[in-house]
Design a protein around this motif. Structure first.
Motif, short mmCIF file in Angstrom:
data_model
loop_
_atom_site.label_atom_id
_atom_site.label_comp_id
_atom_site.label_asym_id
_atom_site.label_seq_id
_atom_site.Cartn_x
_atom_site.Cartn_y
_atom_site.Cartn_z
N ARG A 1 -13.71 -38.24 3.94
CA ARG A 1 -13.70 -37.56 5.24
C ARG A 1 -14.70 -38.19 6.21
O ARG A 1 -14.48 -38.20 7.42
CB ARG A 1 -14.02 -36.08 5.01
CG ARG A 1 -13.79 -35.23 6.21
CD ARG A 1 -14.03 -33.77 5.88
NE ARG A 1 -12.89 -33.17 5.24
CZ ARG A 1 -12.57 -31.89 5.39
NH1 ARG A 1 -13.30 -31.11 6.13
NH2 ARG A 1 -11.52 -31.40 4.78
N CYS A 2 -15.82 -38.68 5.69
CA CYS A 2 -16.90 -39.23 6.53
C CYS A 2 -16.37 -40.37 7.40
O CYS A 2 -15.69 -41.26 6.90
CB CYS A 2 -18.04 -39.73 5.65
SG CYS A 2 -19.35 -40.59 6.55
N ILE A 3 -16.70 -40.32 8.69
CA ILE A 3 -16.26 -41.37 9.61
C ILE A 3 -17.44 -42.23 10.07
O ILE A 3 -17.33 -43.02 11.00
CB ILE A 3 -15.54 -40.78 10.84
CG1 ILE A 3 -16.45 -39.76 11.57
CG2 ILE A 3 -14.22 -40.13 10.44
CD1 ILE A 3 -15.92 -39.31 12.93
N GLY A 4 -18.60 -42.03 9.46
CA GLY A 4 -19.76 -42.88 9.75
C GLY A 4 -20.39 -42.62 11.10
O GLY A 4 -21.03 -43.51 11.67
N ALA A 5 -20.21 -41.41 11.61
CA ALA A 5 -20.76 -41.10 12.94
C ALA A 5 -22.29 -41.13 12.95
O ALA A 5 -22.89 -41.35 13.99
CB ALA A 5 -20.26 -39.73 13.40
N GLY A 6 -22.90 -40.88 11.81
CA GLY A 6 -24.35 -41.02 11.69
C GLY A 6 -25.15 -39.82 12.16
O GLY A 6 -26.38 -39.86 12.15
N ASN A 7 -24.50 -38.72 12.52
CA ASN A 7 -25.24 -37.54 12.98
C ASN A 7 -26.15 -37.01 11.89
O ASN A 7 -27.25 -36.53 12.16
CB ASN A 7 -24.27 -36.43 13.38
CG ASN A 7 -23.32 -36.85 14.47
OD1 ASN A 7 -23.03 -38.02 14.60
ND2 ASN A 7 -22.82 -35.90 15.22
N CYS A 8 -25.70 -37.08 10.64
CA CYS A 8 -26.52 -36.58 9.54
C CYS A 8 -27.78 -37.44 9.39
O CYS A 8 -28.86 -36.92 9.11
CB CYS A 8 -25.71 -36.56 8.25
SG CYS A 8 -25.00 -38.13 7.77
N VAL A 9 -27.63 -38.74 9.57
CA VAL A 9 -28.78 -39.65 9.48
C VAL A 9 -29.77 -39.37 10.61
O VAL A 9 -30.97 -39.34 10.40
CB VAL A 9 -28.31 -41.13 9.52
CG1 VAL A 9 -29.50 -42.07 9.41
CG2 VAL A 9 -27.30 -41.40 8.41
N ASN B 1 -24.10 -30.67 12.07
CA ASN B 1 -23.89 -31.69 13.10
C ASN B 1 -22.77 -32.67 12.76
O ASN B 1 -22.38 -33.46 13.62
CB ASN B 1 -25.18 -32.48 13.33
CG ASN B 1 -26.23 -31.66 14.05
OD1 ASN B 1 -25.96 -30.57 14.54
ND2 ASN B 1 -27.46 -32.16 14.10
N CYS B 2 -22.31 -32.64 11.54
CA CYS B 2 -21.25 -33.58 11.15
C CYS B 2 -19.95 -33.21 11.87
O CYS B 2 -19.47 -32.07 11.73
CB CYS B 2 -21.03 -33.54 9.64
SG CYS B 2 -19.67 -34.59 9.12
N PRO B 3 -19.37 -34.13 12.62
CA PRO B 3 -18.18 -33.80 13.42
C PRO B 3 -16.93 -33.56 12.58
O PRO B 3 -15.95 -33.00 13.09
CB PRO B 3 -18.02 -35.02 14.32
CG PRO B 3 -18.69 -36.13 13.60
CD PRO B 3 -19.82 -35.51 12.83
S1 SF4 Z 1 -22.38 -36.87 10.17
FE1 SF4 Z 1 -22.77 -38.03 8.29
S2 SF4 Z 1 -21.26 -37.30 6.82
FE2 SF4 Z 1 -20.56 -36.66 8.85
S3 SF4 Z 1 -19.22 -38.27 9.52
FE3 SF4 Z 1 -21.23 -38.77 10.31
S4 SF4 Z 1 -22.13 -40.11 8.75
FE4 SF4 Z 1 -20.40 -39.08 7.82
#
Ligand code: SF4
Length: 72
Positions: A11-19, A53-55
């Motif tokens: 499911r993860c799209i690499g948006a990076g919000n978690c980081v 925060n994960c979209p």
């Molecule tokens: S917030 Fe983290 S887990 Fe969610 S899509 Fe982005 S990188 Fe993946």
């Protein structure tokens, strides 16, 4: 508090919000998918915020001691 953090790699799209929210806990791997580098690297509230925060809702958080799912 012992949290189990699970990232759904499909499911993860690499948006990076978690980081951004908890860089001590989450990092992106070589495929730009979130991985857990340290499950106790931030306070539980911060980890839950990272999941919120994960979209795409790819992060699940479970309180192992209480046997309770904290997110989603
Ligand atoms: S917030 Fe983290 S887990 Fe969610 S899509 Fe982005 S990188 Fe993946």
């Amino acid at each position: 508090m012992a949290l189990r953090i699970v990232v759904d790699r499909l499911r993860c799209i690499g948006a990076g919000n978690c980081v951004d929210a908890a860089p001590e806990v989450f990092q992106l791997d070589e495929k730009d998918i979130s991985i857990i580098v340290n499950p106790i690297g931030a306070p539980p509230d911060t980890i839950v915020t990272a999941a919120e925060n994960c979209p795409v809702d790819a992060i699940k958080i479970i309180d192992e001691q209480a046997g309770q799912q904290l997110y989603p």
